[in-house]
Design an enzyme around this catalytic site. Structure first.
Site, PDB file in Angstrom:
ATOM      1  CG  ASP A   3     -10.968  -7.615  15.330  1.00  0.00           C
ATOM      2  OD1 ASP A   3     -11.362  -8.140  14.278  1.00  0.00           O
ATOM      3  OD2 ASP A   3     -10.089  -8.114  16.050  1.00  0.00           O
TER       4      ASP A   3
ATOM      5  CD  GLU B  51     -10.673 -16.176  11.087  1.00  0.00           C
ATOM      6  OE1 GLU B  51      -9.759 -16.574  11.842  1.00  0.00           O
ATOM      7  OE2 GLU B  51     -10.745 -15.010  10.664  1.00  0.00           O
TER       8      GLU B  51
ATOM      9  CE  LYS C 126      -9.277 -18.142  15.292  1.00  0.00           C
ATOM     10  NZ  LYS C 126      -8.689 -17.416  14.166  1.00  0.00           N
ATOM     11  CD  GLN C 127     -13.587 -16.002  15.716  1.00  0.00           C
ATOM     12  OE1 GLN C 127     -12.506 -16.373  15.252  1.00  0.00           O
ATOM     13  NE2 GLN C 127     -13.935 -14.737  15.776  1.00  0.00           N
TER      14      GLN C 127
HETATM   15  O1  IFM Z   1     -11.000 -10.546  13.218  1.00  0.00           O
HETATM   16  C1  IFM Z   1     -10.374 -11.573  13.900  1.00  0.00           C
HETATM   17  C2  IFM Z   1     -10.962 -12.886  13.467  1.00  0.00           C
HETATM   18  O2  IFM Z   1     -12.334 -12.950  13.766  1.00  0.00           O
HETATM   19  C3  IFM Z   1     -10.251 -14.027  14.132  1.00  0.00           C
HETATM   20  N1  IFM Z   1      -8.840 -13.995  13.833  1.00  0.00           N
HETATM   21  C4  IFM Z   1      -8.210 -12.737  14.268  1.00  0.00           C
HETATM   22  C5  IFM Z   1      -8.887 -11.527  13.652  1.00  0.00           C
HETATM   23  C6  IFM Z   1      -8.265 -10.233  14.163  1.00  0.00           C
HETATM   24  O3  IFM Z   1      -8.509 -10.080  15.526  1.00  0.00           O
END
Ligand code: IFM
Length: 731
Positions: free
Chosen positions: A326, A467, A580-581
């Site tokens: 992050d 993830e 997820k993202q």
């Molecule tokens: O780094 C992130 C990850 O990409 C997704 N889960 C939470 C983490 C911390 O923000």
């Protein structure tokens, strides 16, 4: 319910206690204090989190230390404390001035004789990072004699604690001190508080830190409390330092300390502010996001080494207070533009934690530097093999973040590359930066596979940013990032060779890198990066297109519990294309120059409906890519989602049964990224600012500043033009 004004956010009912703890957080990079009321008890999760100080209790998760509270204050009448839960509560508001990081509350209770009001203000000094200051004012509309008790409160809440022991208190006049130590490493933590009575004559009885106030019904009583915190990581004798700090604070007094604190904030905003014309809400929300980045930025020099920013900042113990990707990918760009020295500090932290990354690589039978997915002060991985708890069985779930999310090492290299490109500061490369790059390259060289059938090198068995799909082969994002590491290693070596051939020779010899270098050159032309198909879509990983193609709603409807984890072996998303993202989209946003608008649009259209955006890191990547393809209005809600993430407090609070609440600095950084790189089309090429205006249709103008080696540049972007003023060297 909260309302956002210019530079102020006000909550007028105090219902959302946990959200307000994040929403009204104050801090100064050394520590942060949650926005809970002065008398808050552990279920309200009050906390003062100290950056970079960790502890492990037994075999529980290692996490940051929540310090005792030197500003803890309780008001009572006839032995009964006033609380927000009491039936006698009349009105209550809490607010935060985010221009200056000043938290306030005003609460009135009904008593049989009078309405009794407590008003407080507090700040974590930006000028003296060890100092917390509070003004505590009590007033009543009729004579009444309440009692105020001020303690250094050790009854703090911990997710995996307790972490402190061997408490030793001392009282010296109006100053109270406490020294204690962490359980694991025996780090001394010292605190002091000093109390000054603005109207001491009103205090008719005094018993250590307990005051019986004689309120006459018209004149308020003001108390000033100065709390200081030092640890054994800051000084040999933290106790001596807290005492000195308190005496200094008492001598200077509230007004002077507040003025010094505000002067520091003025300086921060002079460079770091962004002004948006045409959208008041966006303006406020973006400034609020930037505020959250500033209160966790570790500007101070630590004698025990550099530190970086954890994924939940200093808002609590979520994610073990660890530093993730992050920081490098989502927060660093803002600081690179406005305070590049901070990015140098993030990089130095990674250089100092290289030994931990090397240990981790060895642990997995690999070479080079495999950085911790969840990094604490040593660089050893705080991430466990069982990072989620199953809601149905209460059992830990095997997750593969730690061992398979290998892109973390490449993310760090990208930050080093961007820093050097933007600042021209080659010294960091010689101070360990290039060693880091080469060790990361070596890590990937030792972990990739050659496929004789396909005649190419591949990265197998990884977890990408999404993830929910674990242990996949050839994740497009990961593969492109690995190739970027090889490219960066190569170009940096040849660049530095020109500048200092002796240094390069010595480093290659020290690392015994010659064979790796030759191998890397051989691998690069045949390292596989997944390419767009006929429709322009890039498959996220091998076999992704064969997964069940159902909608987000269908997947959500399969949940049996709202807290259920969507990924892993049994997750509802794992066997589907729901991600997820941002994953492929993140790659396209990072390597935009390499892909056509057709490909960018195709991937946005394909992946967005299939993305849960279950991470606060997702929205900004979609927004950035959309801006590049003429979709600024489409990107706008994603920008708002990021910018108001900690205002609305709607982020996820649980992964399985594990609490993951807190602030979202990556989203805060993502809001700036979208506004400046996205909507303004800002980029740096050879130290020159480039802008391609593409503001959302209701925005008129954006002003932001960039600190470059030749001075501070002020950039103004309108709908179809942009302008740059250089404010010179004297910044
Ligand atoms: O780094 C992130 C990850 O990409 C997704 N889960 C939470 C983490 C911390 O923000």
């Amino acid at each position: 319910m909260y309302t956002l004004y210019d530079w102020t956010i006000i909550d007028d009912d105090g219902q959302a206690v946990l959200e307000n703890g994040n929403r009204l957080l104050i801090g100064n990079g050394y520590m942060a204090k949650r926005g809970t009321v002065e008398e808050a008890d552990p279920p309200c999760m009050p906390a003062i989190i100290l950056g970079g100080v960790y502890d492990k209790h037994g075999d529980r998760w290692r996490e940051p230390v929540n310090a005792p509270d030197p500003l803890f204050t309780v008001l009572s009448l006839d032995g009964i404390p006033f609380t927000l839960a009491g039936e006698n509560l009349s009105t209550h508001t809490q607010s935060l001035n985010f221009r200056y990081g000043v938290y306030s509350r005003k609460t009135t209770w009904n008593t049989k004789d009078a309405h009794l009001t407590v008003s407080t203000e507090r700040f974590a000094s930006m000028d003296d990072i060890h100092l917390l200051c509070m003004k505590y004012t009590v007033s009543a509309d009729a004579p009444v004699s309440p009692r105020v008790e001020i303690h250094i409160n050790t009854d703090v809440c911990d997710l995996n604690g307790p972490h402190l022991g061997d408490f030793r208190f001392e009282v010296k006049g109006q100053t109270r001190t406490l020294i204690c130590e962490t359980l694991e490493k025996k780090i001394p933590i010292a605190l002091a508080n000093g109390i000054e009575g603005g109207s001491l004559s009103s205090i008719i009885e005094e018993n250590r830190s307990s005051y019986l106030l004689d309120l006459d019904g018209s004149n308020p009583v003001e108390l000033f409390v100065f709390g200081t915190i030092w640890t054994g990581l800051d000084a040999d004798d933290p106790l001596e330092n807290v005492e000195k700090s308190v005496l200094r604070a008492k001598k200077a007094g509230w007004d002077c300390l507040l003025a010094e604190h505000k002067a520091k904030w003025d300086e921060i905003w002079r460079i770091g502010d962004v002004v948006i014309k045409g959208d008041d809400y966006a303006q406020r929300a973006l400034r609020y996001s930037l505020y959250h980045l500033h209160i966790i930025a570790p500007r101070h020099k630590r004698r025990c080494g550099n530190f970086s920013i954890p994924a939940r900042g200093l808002s609590g113990q979520t994610y073990k207070g660890a530093v993730f990707w992050d920081t490098e990918m989502f927060m660093a760009p803002y600081f690179l533009a406005t305070e590049p020295e901070l990015v140098a500090q993030f990089i130095r932290y990674r250089i100092e934690t290289l030994p931990g990354a090397r240990r981790k690589a060895v642990e997995y039978g690999l070479r080079g530097a495999f950085f911790a997915w969840e990094s604490q002060e040593t660089g050893d991985d705080a991430c466990t093999d069982f990072n989620v708890t199953d809601v149905f069985t209460g059992r830990p779930v095997r997750t593969y973040f730690r061992d398979k999310q290998v892109h973390i090492s490449a993310d760090i290299v990208l930050a080093v590359k961007r820093y050097v490109d933007a600042t021209g500061d080659f010294s960091i490369l010689k101070e360990g930066g290039l060693e880091l790059i080469l060790e990361v390259a070596r890590f990937y060289l030792s972990s990739i596979y050659y496929s004789p059938e396909r005649k190419r090198y591949e990265a197998l068995d990884v977890v990408g940013p999404d993830e929910y799909h674990e242990r996949v082969n050839n994740n497009a994002f990961t593969n492109r990032m690995i190739l970027m590491v090889f490219e960066t290693a190569l170009t940096t070596i040849s660049l530095l060779k020109e500048k200092d051939a002796i240094f390069i020779e010595a480093l290659m010899a020290k690392l015994n890198f010659s064979e790796d270098f030759a191998f890397m050159q051989a691998v690069m032309p045949c390292f596989y990066v997944p390419q767009p198909n006929e429709q322009g879509v890039i498959e996220q990983f091998d076999g992704y297109f064969r997964l069940e193609d159902c909608s987000l709603d269908v997947v959500r409807s399969r949940l049996k519990d709202p807290k259920e984890y969507w990924g892993g072996g049994n997750g509802v998303a794992s066997t589907t294309r729901i991600i997820k993202q941002a994953d492929v989209v993140t790659m396209l946003a990072l390597f935009g120059d390499e892909y056509s608008t057709f490909v960018k649009k195709a991937n946005l259209a394909f992946y967005e409906p299939r993305t849960e955006h279950g991470s606060s890191l997702s929205a900004c990547m979609y927004a950035l890519l959309a801006c590049e393809t003429g979709g600024s209005d489409w990107a706008y809600p994603f920008f708002i989602k990021n910018a108001e993430m900690d205002i609305a407090g709607k982020g996820k609070h649980f992964a399985g049964l594990v609490y993951i609440g807190g602030t979202h600095p990556a989203a805060n950084g993502g809001a700036w990224l979208t506004a400046i790189h996205g909507f303004c089309g800002f980029s740096l090429k050879n130290n020159k600012i480039q802008v391609t205006p593409r503001l959302p249709s209701h925005w008129q103008e954006v002003m932001f500043r960039v600190l470059l080696p030749d001075g501070l540049h002020e950039v103004t972007v309108t709908r179809d033009r942009w302008d740059e003023k250089v404010r010179g060297q004297n910044v």
